[in-house]
Scaffold this motif. Structure first.
Motif, PDB file in Angstrom:
ATOM      1  N   GLY A   1       0.843  -1.190   0.000  1.00  0.00           N
ATOM      2  CA  GLY A   1       0.000   0.000   0.000  1.00  0.00           C
ATOM      3  C   GLY A   1       0.878   1.239   0.000  1.00  0.00           C
ATOM      4  O   GLY A   1       0.631   2.206   0.706  1.00  0.00           O
ATOM      5  N   GLY A   2       1.923   1.188  -0.808  1.00  0.00           N
ATOM      6  CA  GLY A   2       2.998   2.172  -0.751  1.00  0.00           C
ATOM      7  C   GLY A   2       2.631   3.600  -1.091  1.00  0.00           C
ATOM      8  O   GLY A   2       3.380   4.514  -0.752  1.00  0.00           O
ATOM      9  N   HIS A   3       1.487   3.802  -1.747  1.00  0.00           N
ATOM     10  CA  HIS A   3       1.105   5.172  -2.081  1.00  0.00           C
ATOM     11  C   HIS A   3       0.050   5.728  -1.128  1.00  0.00           C
ATOM     12  O   HIS A   3      -0.454   6.827  -1.337  1.00  0.00           O
ATOM     13  CB  HIS A   3       0.616   5.271  -3.537  1.00  0.00           C
ATOM     14  N   GLY A   4      -0.267   5.011  -0.083  1.00  0.00           N
ATOM     15  CA  GLY A   4      -1.186   5.542   0.919  1.00  0.00           C
ATOM     16  C   GLY A   4      -0.507   6.643   1.727  1.00  0.00           C
ATOM     17  O   GLY A   4       0.718   6.762   1.756  1.00  0.00           O
ATOM     18  N   LYS A   5      -1.310   7.431   2.423  1.00  0.00           N
ATOM     19  CA  LYS A   5      -0.767   8.576   3.168  1.00  0.00           C
ATOM     20  C   LYS A   5       0.244   8.143   4.222  1.00  0.00           C
ATOM     21  O   LYS A   5       1.308   8.752   4.374  1.00  0.00           O
ATOM     22  CB  LYS A   5      -1.904   9.372   3.816  1.00  0.00           C
ATOM     23  N   VAL A   6      -0.075   7.100   4.979  1.00  0.00           N
ATOM     24  CA  VAL A   6       0.849   6.628   6.009  1.00  0.00           C
ATOM     25  C   VAL A   6       2.127   6.092   5.370  1.00  0.00           C
ATOM     26  O   VAL A   6       3.240   6.398   5.814  1.00  0.00           O
ATOM     27  CB  VAL A   6       0.190   5.551   6.890  1.00  0.00           C
ATOM     28  N   ALA A   7       1.981   5.300   4.325  1.00  0.00           N
ATOM     29  CA  ALA A   7       3.149   4.688   3.687  1.00  0.00           C
ATOM     30  C   ALA A   7       4.077   5.733   3.080  1.00  0.00           C
ATOM     31  O   ALA A   7       5.307   5.592   3.143  1.00  0.00           O
ATOM     32  CB  ALA A   7       2.697   3.698   2.622  1.00  0.00           C
ATOM     33  N   LEU A   8       3.517   6.776   2.492  1.00  0.00           N
ATOM     34  CA  LEU A   8       4.354   7.826   1.906  1.00  0.00           C
ATOM     35  C   LEU A   8       5.144   8.559   2.981  1.00  0.00           C
ATOM     36  O   LEU A   8       6.258   9.038   2.727  1.00  0.00           O
ATOM     37  CB  LEU A   8       3.492   8.819   1.115  1.00  0.00           C
ATOM     38  N   LEU A   9       4.591   8.652   4.182  1.00  0.00           N
ATOM     39  CA  LEU A   9       5.323   9.255   5.296  1.00  0.00           C
ATOM     40  C   LEU A   9       6.355   8.294   5.865  1.00  0.00           C
ATOM     41  O   LEU A   9       7.439   8.696   6.306  1.00  0.00           O
ATOM     42  CB  LEU A   9       4.341   9.681   6.393  1.00  0.00           C
ATOM     43  N   ALA A  10       6.020   7.006   5.869  1.00  0.00           N
ATOM     44  CA  ALA A  10       6.923   6.005   6.443  1.00  0.00           C
ATOM     45  C   ALA A  10       8.131   5.736   5.550  1.00  0.00           C
ATOM     46  O   ALA A  10       9.229   5.455   6.059  1.00  0.00           O
ATOM     47  CB  ALA A  10       6.167   4.706   6.695  1.00  0.00           C
ATOM     48  N   THR A  11       7.949   5.809   4.246  1.00  0.00           N
ATOM     49  CA  THR A  11       9.020   5.422   3.324  1.00  0.00           C
ATOM     50  C   THR A  11      10.330   6.161   3.577  1.00  0.00           C
ATOM     51  O   THR A  11      11.378   5.524   3.771  1.00  0.00           O
ATOM     52  CB  THR A  11       8.570   5.601   1.866  1.00  0.00           C
ATOM     53  N   PRO A  12      10.333   7.496   3.604  1.00  0.00           N
ATOM     54  CA  PRO A  12      11.622   8.167   3.841  1.00  0.00           C
ATOM     55  C   PRO A  12      12.183   7.915   5.237  1.00  0.00           C
ATOM     56  O   PRO A  12      13.411   7.900   5.419  1.00  0.00           O
ATOM     57  CB  PRO A  12      11.299   9.653   3.624  1.00  0.00           C
ATOM     58  N   LEU A  13      11.308   7.700   6.224  1.00  0.00           N
ATOM     59  CA  LEU A  13      11.791   7.388   7.574  1.00  0.00           C
ATOM     60  C   LEU A  13      12.504   6.038   7.586  1.00  0.00           C
ATOM     61  O   LEU A  13      13.554   5.879   8.216  1.00  0.00           O
ATOM     62  CB  LEU A  13      10.626   7.372   8.566  1.00  0.00           C
ATOM     63  N   LEU A  14      11.925   5.056   6.906  1.00  0.00           N
ATOM     64  CA  LEU A  14      12.538   3.732   6.822  1.00  0.00           C
ATOM     65  C   LEU A  14      13.866   3.785   6.072  1.00  0.00           C
ATOM     66  O   LEU A  14      14.852   3.158   6.481  1.00  0.00           O
ATOM     67  CB  LEU A  14      11.580   2.761   6.137  1.00  0.00           C
ATOM     68  N   VAL A  15      13.886   4.539   4.983  1.00  0.00           N
ATOM     69  CA  VAL A  15      15.120   4.683   4.198  1.00  0.00           C
ATOM     70  C   VAL A  15      16.195   5.365   5.037  1.00  0.00           C
ATOM     71  O   VAL A  15      17.354   4.927   5.074  1.00  0.00           O
ATOM     72  CB  VAL A  15      14.844   5.474   2.904  1.00  0.00           C
ATOM     73  N   ASP A  16      15.814   6.440   5.740  1.00  0.00           N
ATOM     74  CA  ASP A  16      16.780   7.161   6.577  1.00  0.00           C
ATOM     75  C   ASP A  16      17.303   6.299   7.719  1.00  0.00           C
ATOM     76  O   ASP A  16      18.410   6.536   8.227  1.00  0.00           O
ATOM     77  CB  ASP A  16      16.140   8.434   7.144  1.00  0.00           C
ATOM     78  N   ALA A  17      16.506   5.306   8.125  1.00  0.00           N
ATOM     79  CA  ALA A  17      16.933   4.396   9.191  1.00  0.00           C
ATOM     80  C   ALA A  17      17.886   3.316   8.676  1.00  0.00           C
ATOM     81  O   ALA A  17      18.331   2.453   9.435  1.00  0.00           O
ATOM     82  CB  ALA A  17      15.712   3.738   9.841  1.00  0.00           C
ATOM     83  N   GLY A  18      18.193   3.369   7.380  1.00  0.00           N
ATOM     84  CA  GLY A  18      19.155   2.439   6.810  1.00  0.00           C
ATOM     85  C   GLY A  18      18.571   1.132   6.317  1.00  0.00           C
ATOM     86  O   GLY A  18      19.310   0.170   6.068  1.00  0.00           O
ATOM     87  N   LEU A  19      17.241   1.085   6.163  1.00  0.00           N
ATOM     88  CA  LEU A  19      16.590  -0.137   5.710  1.00  0.00           C
ATOM     89  C   LEU A  19      16.475  -0.157   4.185  1.00  0.00           C
ATOM     90  O   LEU A  19      16.437   0.887   3.528  1.00  0.00           O
ATOM     91  CB  LEU A  19      15.202  -0.247   6.337  1.00  0.00           C
ATOM     92  N   ASP A  20      16.423  -1.353   3.644  1.00  0.00           N
ATOM     93  CA  ASP A  20      16.227  -1.556   2.207  1.00  0.00           C
ATOM     94  C   ASP A  20      14.727  -1.672   1.979  1.00  0.00           C
ATOM     95  O   ASP A  20      14.119  -2.690   2.308  1.00  0.00           O
ATOM     96  CB  ASP A  20      16.955  -2.830   1.778  1.00  0.00           C
TER      97      ASP A  20
END
Length: 221
Positions: A11-30
């Motif tokens: 559900g990557g284009h949902g509002k929550v997912a769009l906010l979570a994506t950069p946080l996850l990336v910044d945390a060093g996750l793939d």
């Protein structure tokens, strides 16, 4: 787990997912972000995620197993959002979610950890069947109960009414519709909780009902 934790955000284009994506990336996750509409690919890739274009309603349990075997954490943040009627809600929020749970569970000891984004009091709702919210309530109840009965290492997130406000901390409350009455949960906070438990072990409770508060997310235990 592998050296770099691999996360699938469904559900990557949902509002929550769009906010979570950069946080996850910044945390060093793939991060791999799964979405249905090809028009959303560029936006998702711009956030630093690998784009995966799939329709959750077309995937069988075996399809899910084949997909999920490559990930350490899976986050279910997909939903119909009331856009296309009750049939679509049951197909996405209930049937596809359950199929993904079964696919993950079939992997046994190689199964990913599973984070489900739900809502507060989902398994104790008393929504009238004539209410337009009923298909969603029933779908989330079925999916949450199915996940709780699985052999997966899981966490069910249960925010209250979602807002686009800034996040300043969290408060854990009782998992009842009454406790959530008049309380809100920032979508940014949900994204922060997703990120927190993608990088560390799940809390002792497998169900996390929460609203906006003052406690740092890192102090949830």
């Amino acid at each position: 787990m592998t050296e770099t934790t691999r996360v699938l955000l469904i559900g990557g284009h949902g509002k929550v997912a769009l906010l979570a994506t950069p946080l996850l990336v910044d945390a060093g996750l793939d991060v791999t972000s799964m979405f249905r509409n090809p028009d959303h690919r560029a936006e998702i890739e711009a956030l630093g995620a690998t784009a995966l274009e799939r329709d959750v309603t077309t995937l069988t349990v075996d399809d899910w197993a084949d997909l999920l075997k490559d990930f350490d954490v899976v986050v279910w943040s997909a939903g119909n959002g009331g856009k296309n009627g009750a049939e679509a809600t049951y197909a996405i929020d209930r049937d596809a979610a359950i199929a993904s749970i079964d696919g993950a569970a079939s992997l046994g000891e190689n199964a990913p950890r599973y984070i489900m984004v739900s809502y507060i009091g989902s398994t104790s709702h008393t929504i009238d069947p004539s209410d337009s919210f009923y298909p969603y309530a029933e779908s989330k109840k079925a999916a949450d109960e199915h996940l709780a009965a699985s052999n997966l290492d899981y966490l069910i997130l249960r925010p209250s009414g979602l807002t686009l406000d800034e996040a300043h901390g969290v408060e854990i409350i009782a998992d009842t519709p009454e406790a959530g009455q008049g309380r809100t949960t920032s979508r940014k906070l949900v994204a922060e909780v997703i990120t927190e438990f993608s990088v560390r072990e799940f809390p002792q409770t497998r169900v996390l009902p929460f609203v906006d508060g003052d406690t740092p997310v890192s102090e949830i235990n």
